[in-house]
Design an enzyme around this catalytic site. Structure first.
Site, PDB file in Angstrom:
ATOM      1  N   LYS A   1       2.832   9.445   8.364  1.00 31.65           N
ATOM      2  CA  LYS A   1       1.835   9.240   9.431  1.00 31.65           C
ATOM      3  C   LYS A   1       2.164   9.867  10.795  1.00 31.65           C
ATOM      4  O   LYS A   1       1.523  10.824  11.192  1.00 31.65           O
ATOM      5  CB  LYS A   1       1.537   7.752   9.569  1.00 31.65           C
ATOM      6  CG  LYS A   1       0.694   7.256   8.383  1.00 31.65           C
ATOM      7  CD  LYS A   1       0.107   5.886   8.616  1.00 31.65           C
ATOM      8  CE  LYS A   1      -1.025   5.591   7.672  1.00 31.65           C
ATOM      9  NZ  LYS A   1      -0.648   4.978   6.404  1.00 31.65           N
TER      10      LYS A   1
ATOM     11  N   PHE B   1       0.854  -1.186   0.000  1.00 31.00           N
ATOM     12  CA  PHE B   1       0.000   0.000   0.000  1.00 31.00           C
ATOM     13  C   PHE B   1       0.888   1.233   0.000  1.00 31.00           C
ATOM     14  O   PHE B   1       1.708   1.413   0.893  1.00 31.00           O
ATOM     15  CB  PHE B   1      -0.946   0.039   1.199  1.00 31.00           C
ATOM     16  CG  PHE B   1      -1.898   1.205   1.120  1.00 31.00           C
ATOM     17  CD1 PHE B   1      -3.049   1.130   0.361  1.00 31.00           C
ATOM     18  CD2 PHE B   1      -1.608   2.403   1.763  1.00 31.00           C
ATOM     19  CE1 PHE B   1      -3.907   2.227   0.249  1.00 31.00           C
ATOM     20  CE2 PHE B   1      -2.456   3.497   1.653  1.00 31.00           C
ATOM     21  CZ  PHE B   1      -3.616   3.400   0.894  1.00 31.00           C
TER      22      PHE B   1
ATOM     23  N   ASP C   1       9.239   2.623   1.755  1.00 27.07           N
ATOM     24  CA  ASP C   1       8.074   3.406   2.163  1.00 27.07           C
ATOM     25  C   ASP C   1       7.904   3.202   3.658  1.00 27.07           C
ATOM     26  O   ASP C   1       7.414   2.169   4.111  1.00 27.07           O
ATOM     27  CB  ASP C   1       6.842   2.929   1.383  1.00 27.07           C
ATOM     28  CG  ASP C   1       5.550   3.628   1.832  1.00 27.07           C
ATOM     29  OD1 ASP C   1       5.565   4.278   2.902  1.00 27.07           O
ATOM     30  OD2 ASP C   1       4.540   3.494   1.119  1.00 27.07           O
TER      31      ASP C   1
HETATM   32  C1  LIG Z   1      -0.902   5.272   4.970  1.00 25.92           C
HETATM   33  C2  LIG Z   1       0.154   4.875   4.032  1.00 25.92           C
HETATM   34  C3  LIG Z   1       0.391   5.586   2.839  1.00 25.92           C
HETATM   35  C4  LIG Z   1      -0.490   6.729   2.387  1.00 25.92           C
HETATM   36  O1  LIG Z   1      -0.433   7.814   3.239  1.00 25.92           O
HETATM   37  P1  LIG Z   1      -1.506   9.006   3.039  1.00 25.92           P
HETATM   38  O2  LIG Z   1      -1.055  10.021   4.049  1.00 25.92           O
HETATM   39  O3  LIG Z   1      -2.845   8.434   3.318  1.00 25.92           O
HETATM   40  O4  LIG Z   1      -1.373   9.480   1.661  1.00 25.92           O
HETATM   41  C5  LIG Z   1       1.449   5.205   2.051  1.00 25.92           C
HETATM   42  N1  LIG Z   1       2.233   4.168   2.382  1.00 25.92           N
HETATM   43  C6  LIG Z   1       2.047   3.460   3.505  1.00 25.92           C
HETATM   44  C7  LIG Z   1       2.961   2.336   3.834  1.00 25.92           C
HETATM   45  C8  LIG Z   1       0.987   3.775   4.363  1.00 25.92           C
HETATM   46  O5  LIG Z   1       0.779   3.054   5.460  1.00 25.92           O
END
Ligand SMILES: *Cc1c(COP(=O)(O)O)cnc(C)c1O
Length: 397
Positions: free
Chosen positions: A251, A137, A222
């Site tokens: 986050k 994700f 990420d």
């Molecule tokens: C939540 C998340 C995203 C997206 O972040 P947003 O602030 O919602 O755009 C991207 N990568 C990972 C691993 C995430 O957990």
């Protein structure tokens, strides 16, 4: 009051979230949230790994109020003290030399893709493909949807941004097979969060690092969910002891105030020169004041180390529970305070709902996994409360 809010939401808000959990929180304190009808909840999800400091942390709120009284936004046309200092914090605590701030996780990943592409462009090398993993994700923008290895997120948006290729996670051969002379980057989550807390094997990540070194490919982590103390280290790559070329964060970075970051070594970051990338809001005085306060409180309260300790205790207690309910709990997967409790599929939704009824907030992901990502300020008493509740629910289901 809740009914009224639900009616307004149904009437005026785009229906991207469907029926939400029937609660509206009006106040928070530490790990607790209070609903509009006065019910107390224990927040074991922390706003999806965002509220690392819990709710209404006095020092955090004081820092925000202090900044509110000074200046909120000035624009990227001018120097911004907090922005420079927050970049310094990240650089001093990781391998990264340079940082760029934006507003969200997806936007940070977009920045990472752009940096990887421009890095090769400026060297005169024609590389643009980016390999990512199934079940990953990476966000909801068009490029991050193309990077996200989940059919349900991609399907309505075809044709997708070209150049993204997904392979099976934890399968080195699959990555090697997908590499071409056009591969610019490989991007992974060290622990896949959204799809149910799936950690990558250390050996697999080591081999990816080696592959990238050999083939002049950039390795991107990420760390939007795994960053900022979540795994018991400031960033998960420090847990693995493996440096990528670029990593992203978001986050928990602002403790609830939106901010994202693209972080890289000088060698890579220097590909961005004036005009190549930009932002209106990213890294403004307010969001970077929040980031600085998060770092400050992490250091003063030893929260990263604390998260590691609490994560170990949590895992031990859940593992005991798994021994007791081997027929109901399939697997416990975790890194620090990012924990997935995989349940037998037929009971997962029910367990999740019963936890909610008991005032315990979690999320259900990957279909059958209870994900918990509590504030890092969590105590052993809070853990006991969770385990007792889950024990009770599993005993009766
Ligand atoms: C939540 C998340 C995203 C997206 O972040 P947003 O602030 O919602 O755009 C991207 N990568 C990972 C691993 C995430 O957990």
């Amino acid at each position: 009051m809740l009914d009224e809010i639900i009616n307004l939401d149904k009437k005026y808000y785009m229906n991207t979230f469907g029926d939400r959990l029937p609660v509206c929180f009006v106040r928070g304190e530490g790990i607790k949230l209070f609903s509009d009808n006065g019910k107390e909840y224990y927040d074991f999800l922390g706003g999806i790994a965002v509220n690392a400091l819990g709710h209404n942390h006095p020092k955090f709120i004081a820092a925000l109020k202090n900044q509110l009284d000074k200046v909120l936004h000035t624009s990227s046309l001018y120097y911004i003290e907090n922005q420079a200092k927050l970049a310094q914090k990240i650089a001093e605590n990781t391998f990264a030399d340079k940082v760029f701030f934006c507003n969200s996780g997806a936007e940070a990943n977009e920045g990472a893709f752009k940096l990887a592409k421009i890095y090769f462009y400026k060297k005169g090398i024609d590389k643009y493909e980016i390999i990512t993993l199934d079940k990953s994700f990476h966000g909801r923008t068009l490029a991050t949807v193309a990077a996200t290895g989940q059919e349900k997120y991609q399907k309505p948006y075809r044709p997708l941004t070209p150049g993204f290729i997904q392979v099976e996670p934890n399968n080195y051969q699959a990555v090697e097979n997908a590499v071409t002379d056009k591969t610019a980057a490989i991007m992974i989550e060290l622990i896949q969060g959204e799809s149910g807390v799936h950690p990558m094997d250390l050996e697999y990540v080591r081999k990816l690092r080696q592959l990238c070194d050999e083939k002049d490919i950039l390795l991107i982590f990420d760390e939007v969910q795994t960053g900022m103390g979540r795994t018991g280290k400031l960033f998960a790559h420090q847990l693995y002891g493996i440096n990528p070329d670029i990593f992203t964060a978001a986050k928990a970075l602002g403790g609830g105030i939106p901010i994202g970051a693209v972080c890289a070594s000088d060698k890579i970051a220097s590909a961005f020169t004036p005009g190549d990338h930009g932002t209106t809001f990213g890294g403004n005085p307010f969001s970077t004041a929040a980031g600085l306060a998060v770092f400050d409180i992490f250091e003063n309260e030893g929260l990263v180390e604390h998260a590691g300790k609490m994560g170990d205790i949590f895992k031990d207690k859940l593992t005991d529970l798994q021994k007791k309910y081997g027929d109901k709990i399939c697997e416990i997967r975790s890194a620090g305070l990012l924990i997935g409790i995989e349940l037998k599929t037929k009971i997962a939704k029910d367990v999740f709902n019963k936890l909610f009824d008991n005032g315990i907030l979690t999320s259900l992901c990957g279909g059958n996994t209870i994900r918990i990502a509590p504030p890092l300020i969590i105590t052993e008493n809070d853990i006991d409360l969770f385990v007792t509740n889950l024990d009770d629910i599993l005993g009766r289901i």
